[in-house]
Design a protein around this motif. Structure first.
Motif, PDB file in Angstrom:
ATOM      1  N   GLY A  19      45.972  41.144  36.582  1.00  0.00           N
ATOM      2  CA  GLY A  19      46.511  42.416  37.060  1.00  0.00           C
ATOM      3  C   GLY A  19      45.453  43.309  37.662  1.00  0.00           C
ATOM      4  O   GLY A  19      45.687  43.972  38.680  1.00  0.00           O
ATOM      5  N   ALA A  20      44.260  43.344  37.025  1.00  0.00           N
ATOM      6  CA  ALA A  20      43.178  44.176  37.547  1.00  0.00           C
ATOM      7  C   ALA A  20      42.701  43.687  38.909  1.00  0.00           C
ATOM      8  O   ALA A  20      42.298  44.481  39.766  1.00  0.00           O
ATOM      9  N   LEU A  21      42.766  42.368  39.124  1.00  0.00           N
ATOM     10  CA  LEU A  21      42.277  41.794  40.375  1.00  0.00           C
ATOM     11  C   LEU A  21      43.279  41.925  41.512  1.00  0.00           C
ATOM     12  O   LEU A  21      42.900  42.134  42.669  1.00  0.00           O
ATOM     13  N   PHE A  94      33.367  47.371  34.658  1.00  0.00           N
ATOM     14  CA  PHE A  94      34.443  47.120  35.621  1.00  0.00           C
ATOM     15  C   PHE A  94      35.088  48.449  36.012  1.00  0.00           C
ATOM     16  O   PHE A  94      36.093  48.850  35.426  1.00  0.00           O
ATOM     17  N   PRO A  95      34.503  49.175  36.941  1.00  0.00           N
ATOM     18  CA  PRO A  95      35.096  50.443  37.372  1.00  0.00           C
ATOM     19  C   PRO A  95      36.532  50.225  37.817  1.00  0.00           C
ATOM     20  O   PRO A  95      36.818  49.327  38.604  1.00  0.00           O
ATOM     21  N   SER A  96      37.441  51.030  37.283  1.00  0.00           N
ATOM     22  CA  SER A  96      38.864  50.852  37.588  1.00  0.00           C
ATOM     23  C   SER A  96      39.375  51.963  38.488  1.00  0.00           C
ATOM     24  O   SER A  96      38.990  53.111  38.365  1.00  0.00           O
ATOM     25  N   LYS A  97      40.275  51.573  39.350  1.00  0.00           N
ATOM     26  CA  LYS A  97      40.952  52.544  40.204  1.00  0.00           C
ATOM     27  C   LYS A  97      42.228  52.979  39.497  1.00  0.00           C
ATOM     28  O   LYS A  97      43.112  52.176  39.238  1.00  0.00           O
ATOM     29  N   THR A 107      45.645  57.927  29.753  1.00  0.00           N
ATOM     30  CA  THR A 107      45.409  57.723  28.325  1.00  0.00           C
ATOM     31  C   THR A 107      46.715  57.469  27.581  1.00  0.00           C
ATOM     32  O   THR A 107      46.783  56.592  26.718  1.00  0.00           O
ATOM     33  N   ALA A 108      47.760  58.229  27.927  1.00  0.00           N
ATOM     34  CA  ALA A 108      49.053  58.058  27.267  1.00  0.00           C
ATOM     35  C   ALA A 108      49.611  56.655  27.520  1.00  0.00           C
ATOM     36  O   ALA A 108      50.151  56.012  26.614  1.00  0.00           O
ATOM     37  N   THR A 109      49.456  56.172  28.744  1.00  0.00           N
ATOM     38  CA  THR A 109      49.934  54.828  29.077  1.00  0.00           C
ATOM     39  C   THR A 109      49.123  53.774  28.352  1.00  0.00           C
ATOM     40  O   THR A 109      49.676  52.784  27.848  1.00  0.00           O
ATOM     41  N   LEU A 157      46.008  50.345  35.136  1.00  0.00           N
ATOM     42  CA  LEU A 157      44.979  50.738  34.169  1.00  0.00           C
ATOM     43  C   LEU A 157      43.658  50.009  34.366  1.00  0.00           C
ATOM     44  O   LEU A 157      42.620  50.472  33.894  1.00  0.00           O
ATOM     45  N   GLY A 158      43.697  48.851  35.012  1.00  0.00           N
ATOM     46  CA  GLY A 158      42.473  48.113  35.249  1.00  0.00           C
ATOM     47  C   GLY A 158      42.130  47.135  34.135  1.00  0.00           C
ATOM     48  O   GLY A 158      42.950  46.781  33.289  1.00  0.00           O
ATOM     49  N   MET A 159      40.867  46.718  34.111  1.00  0.00           N
ATOM     50  CA  MET A 159      40.396  45.670  33.213  1.00  0.00           C
ATOM     51  C   MET A 159      40.452  46.057  31.741  1.00  0.00           C
ATOM     52  O   MET A 159      40.382  45.196  30.866  1.00  0.00           O
TER      53      MET A 159
END
Length: 243
Positions: A19-21, A94-97, A107-109, A157-159
């Motif tokens: 999903g992150a990729l 792993f910086p997330s967008k 944060t809630a998610t 949410l990212g990695m």
């Protein structure tokens, strides 16, 4: 061998990585609609567990008192802080967008996903059954849903979603190896009420996933600790007095 626990943890880790990729390549409308489907799946799983309830007063008591206890000790806030630390640690590597999500919504998610993966009645019960009987089918079925759920949430949410596999596996492994102590002390009614209590949390999680109502699901977790003793006390002491 905790095969079911390992497979479930890997499904979260792999789903989160994928999903992150690929998250940036999926349309927001696609992700939102699929998230609604996962929300209704969570609600359906919750309802299917709630209908197994044997002693409604005991379960309702455990959910209410457990939630009150969670609110009193600020369990939800502690998990929120833990989720924030988890995200900050992963972000270094792993910086997330975070797309258009605000920090509070992010944060809630993330907390919703942590509770969904780590504190579901299905996962906890499945780990106990797996450790006691060697039947991994419950966790295998949960792994399929978790794989795709992790994939979709990781798009936003990212990695960090993959890292949730670590506390999930720790919790489930403890239950797996303690199953020989826990399971023999449980009656069928206690197990049914335990599943029902988890069903309440799964139902509330579904409401959060579709953003209909932000139930304090993290604060509801102590109810799962209280429900079995409450069920036992109701059947053996209270019910004979009122029947």
């Amino acid at each position: 061998m905790p095969i079911g626990v390992i497979v479930n943890g890997l499904s979260v880790a792999i789903g989160g990585m994928i999903g992150a990729l690929v998250g940036g390549r999926l349309k927001q409308e696609f992700k939102d609609n699929l998230n609604l489907v996962f929300g209704i799946c969570s609600m359906s799983m919750g309802i299917s567990s709630i209908v197994l309830m044997e002693n409604m007063p005991a379960v309702v008591f455990a959910v209410i008192i457990g939630t009150a206890l969670g609110l009193w000790i600020h369990l939800g806030e502690r998990i929120n802080r833990g989720a924030g630390w988890m995200e900050q640690g992963v972000a270094k590597w792993f910086p997330s967008k975070k797309s258009n999500m605000e920090k509070q919504e992010f944060t809630a998610t993330l907390v919703t996903v942590i509770v969904l993966f780590c504190a579901s009645g299905t996962g906890i019960y499945g780990s106990i059954i797996s450790g006691m009987t060697g039947d991994h089918s419950i966790l295998m079925a949960k792994s399929i849903l978790d794989l795709f759920t992790a994939l979709i949430f990781a798009c936003s949410l990212g990695m960090v979603v993959s890292v949730i596999a670590i506390p999930q596996m720790v919790i489930f492994l403890i239950l797996f190896f303690c199953a020989g102590i826990i399971y023999p002390m449980c009656t069928p009614a206690m197990i049914a009420d335990f599943k029902a209590c988890g069903g309440f949390i799964m139902l509330a999680t579904g409401f959060r996933m579709v953003k209909l109502r932000m139930f304090p699901i993290a604060d509801m977790i102590p109810g799962m600790i209280l429900v079995m003793p409450a069920s036992w006390l109701w059947v053996n002491y209270i019910l004979p007095l009122v029947s």
